[in-house]
Design an enzyme around this catalytic site. Structure first.
Site, PDB file in Angstrom:
ATOM      1  N   ILE A  36       7.392   0.400   7.252  1.00  5.98           N
ATOM      2  CA  ILE A  36       8.780   0.258   7.681  1.00  5.98           C
ATOM      3  C   ILE A  36       9.647   1.412   7.150  1.00  5.98           C
ATOM      4  O   ILE A  36      10.718   1.687   7.712  1.00  5.98           O
ATOM      5  CB  ILE A  36       9.339  -1.123   7.230  1.00  5.98           C
ATOM      6  CG1 ILE A  36      10.515  -1.545   8.094  1.00  5.98           C
ATOM      7  CG2 ILE A  36       9.689  -1.118   5.758  1.00  5.98           C
ATOM      8  CD1 ILE A  36      10.916  -2.994   7.912  1.00  5.98           C
ATOM      9  N   ASN A  92      -1.660   1.732  -4.277  1.00  7.87           N
ATOM     10  CA  ASN A  92      -0.887   1.488  -5.493  1.00  7.87           C
ATOM     11  C   ASN A  92      -1.292   0.132  -6.061  1.00  7.87           C
ATOM     12  O   ASN A  92      -1.426  -0.848  -5.310  1.00  7.87           O
ATOM     13  CB  ASN A  92       0.608   1.505  -5.170  1.00  7.87           C
ATOM     14  CG  ASN A  92       1.078   2.855  -4.674  1.00  7.87           C
ATOM     15  OD1 ASN A  92       0.656   3.882  -5.178  1.00  7.87           O
ATOM     16  ND2 ASN A  92       1.950   2.870  -3.675  1.00  7.87           N
ATOM     17  N   HIS A 105      -3.166  -3.337   0.057  1.00  9.89           N
ATOM     18  CA  HIS A 105      -2.900  -2.514   1.236  1.00  9.89           C
ATOM     19  C   HIS A 105      -3.262  -1.082   0.913  1.00  9.89           C
ATOM     20  O   HIS A 105      -3.078  -0.622  -0.213  1.00  9.89           O
ATOM     21  CB  HIS A 105      -1.436  -2.609   1.679  1.00  9.89           C
ATOM     22  CG  HIS A 105      -0.438  -2.398   0.588  1.00  9.89           C
ATOM     23  ND1 HIS A 105      -0.159  -3.368  -0.346  1.00  9.89           N
ATOM     24  CD2 HIS A 105       0.349  -1.336   0.276  1.00  9.89           C
ATOM     25  CE1 HIS A 105       0.761  -2.917  -1.182  1.00  9.89           C
ATOM     26  NE2 HIS A 105       1.084  -1.675  -0.835  1.00  9.89           N
ATOM     27  N   HIS A 107      -2.325   2.713   2.021  1.00 12.03           N
ATOM     28  CA  HIS A 107      -1.436   3.590   2.775  1.00 12.03           C
ATOM     29  C   HIS A 107      -2.291   4.722   3.364  1.00 12.03           C
ATOM     30  O   HIS A 107      -3.046   5.369   2.630  1.00 12.03           O
ATOM     31  CB  HIS A 107      -0.402   4.248   1.853  1.00 12.03           C
ATOM     32  CG  HIS A 107       0.533   3.312   1.167  1.00 12.03           C
ATOM     33  ND1 HIS A 107       1.849   3.160   1.545  1.00 12.03           N
ATOM     34  CD2 HIS A 107       0.373   2.494   0.093  1.00 12.03           C
ATOM     35  CE1 HIS A 107       2.453   2.302   0.738  1.00 12.03           C
ATOM     36  NE2 HIS A 107       1.571   1.884  -0.151  1.00 12.03           N
TER      37      HIS A 107
HETATM   38  P1  AMP Z   1       3.543  -0.462  -2.387  1.00  9.53           P
HETATM   39  O1  AMP Z   1       4.613   0.119  -3.244  1.00  9.53           O
HETATM   40  O2  AMP Z   1       2.270   0.312  -2.423  1.00  9.53           O
HETATM   41  O3  AMP Z   1       3.349  -1.941  -2.651  1.00  9.53           O
HETATM   42  O4  AMP Z   1       4.047  -0.289  -0.888  1.00  9.53           O
HETATM   43  C1  AMP Z   1       4.613  -1.294  -0.104  1.00  9.53           C
HETATM   44  C2  AMP Z   1       4.976  -0.671   1.207  1.00  9.53           C
HETATM   45  O5  AMP Z   1       5.279  -1.691   2.134  1.00  9.53           O
HETATM   46  C3  AMP Z   1       6.191   0.275   1.165  1.00  9.53           C
HETATM   47  O6  AMP Z   1       5.791   1.577   1.610  1.00  9.53           O
HETATM   48  C4  AMP Z   1       7.186  -0.389   2.118  1.00  9.53           C
HETATM   49  O7  AMP Z   1       7.946   0.539   2.855  1.00  9.53           O
HETATM   50  C5  AMP Z   1       6.267  -1.223   2.996  1.00  9.53           C
HETATM   51  N1  AMP Z   1       6.877  -2.385   3.620  1.00  9.53           N
HETATM   52  C6  AMP Z   1       7.620  -3.332   3.019  1.00  9.53           C
HETATM   53  N2  AMP Z   1       7.982  -4.268   3.910  1.00  9.53           N
HETATM   54  C7  AMP Z   1       7.443  -3.902   5.097  1.00  9.53           C
HETATM   55  C8  AMP Z   1       7.454  -4.466   6.409  1.00  9.53           C
HETATM   56  N3  AMP Z   1       8.098  -5.605   6.681  1.00  9.53           N
HETATM   57  N4  AMP Z   1       6.799  -3.806   7.391  1.00  9.53           N
HETATM   58  C9  AMP Z   1       6.141  -2.652   7.128  1.00  9.53           C
HETATM   59  N5  AMP Z   1       6.091  -2.085   5.910  1.00  9.53           N
HETATM   60  C10 AMP Z   1       6.739  -2.698   4.912  1.00  9.53           C
END
Ligand code: AMP
Length: 120
Positions: A36, A92, A105, A107
């Site tokens: 997002i 992360n 997840h 990236h």
């Molecule tokens: P992390 O810091 O590795 O946990 O990354 C979490 C990621 O999730 C971040 O890059 C956010 O921008 C992404 N994120 C959070 N909410 C959403 C959402 N609803 N849809 C897509 N990505 C999201």
């Protein structure tokens, strides 16, 4: 180590269809969708459908078919997003790794020249 999964995290809500997402690829064991808040031209998140909090949790406890399905999704995302020139895969993990969402997840970041992984 004990891994406690919180099913109220935002990716669990995406998997249940409670929050919309921009899907890039899906199979029986994984979902991939656009981040997002993209940090590059390509920024896709690949998540397993099972309740795993982190990479080390997934690597230890996910069944072989879940792991195969997850990496098949990674391959499909790389093929679909045109990152032949290269990309970065980041998972992360917990506080030192600055993990915000406690559902594993990966990236997939690319589509442009990236900087060094970590500041020197
Ligand atoms: P992390 O810091 O590795 O946990 O990354 C979490 C990621 O999730 C971040 O890059 C956010 O921008 C992404 N994120 C959070 N909410 C959403 C959402 N609803 N849809 C897509 N990505 C999201």
């Amino acid at each position: 180590m004990t891994f406690d999964y919180d099913d109220q995290n935002i990716f669990a809500k995406i998997l249940r269809g409670e929050i919309p997402n921009s899907t890039v690829f899906e199979n029986d064991h994984a979902l991939a969708f656009n981040d997002i808040a993209p940090q590059a031209a390509v920024h896709v998140l690949v998540i397993p459908k099972g309740p795993y909090v982190s990479l080390d949790h997934f690597a230890r406890d996910a069944r072989p078919e879940e792991q195969t399905g997850f990496f098949a999704a990674v391959a499909a995302v790389c093929a679909a997003t045109g990152v032949e020139a290269g990309f970065r895969a980041i998972a992360n993990t917990r506080s030192h790794g600055v993990q915000d969402v406690p559902h594993f997840h990966m990236h997939i970041i690319g589509g442009q020249q990236l900087g060094r992984m970590l500041p020197k």
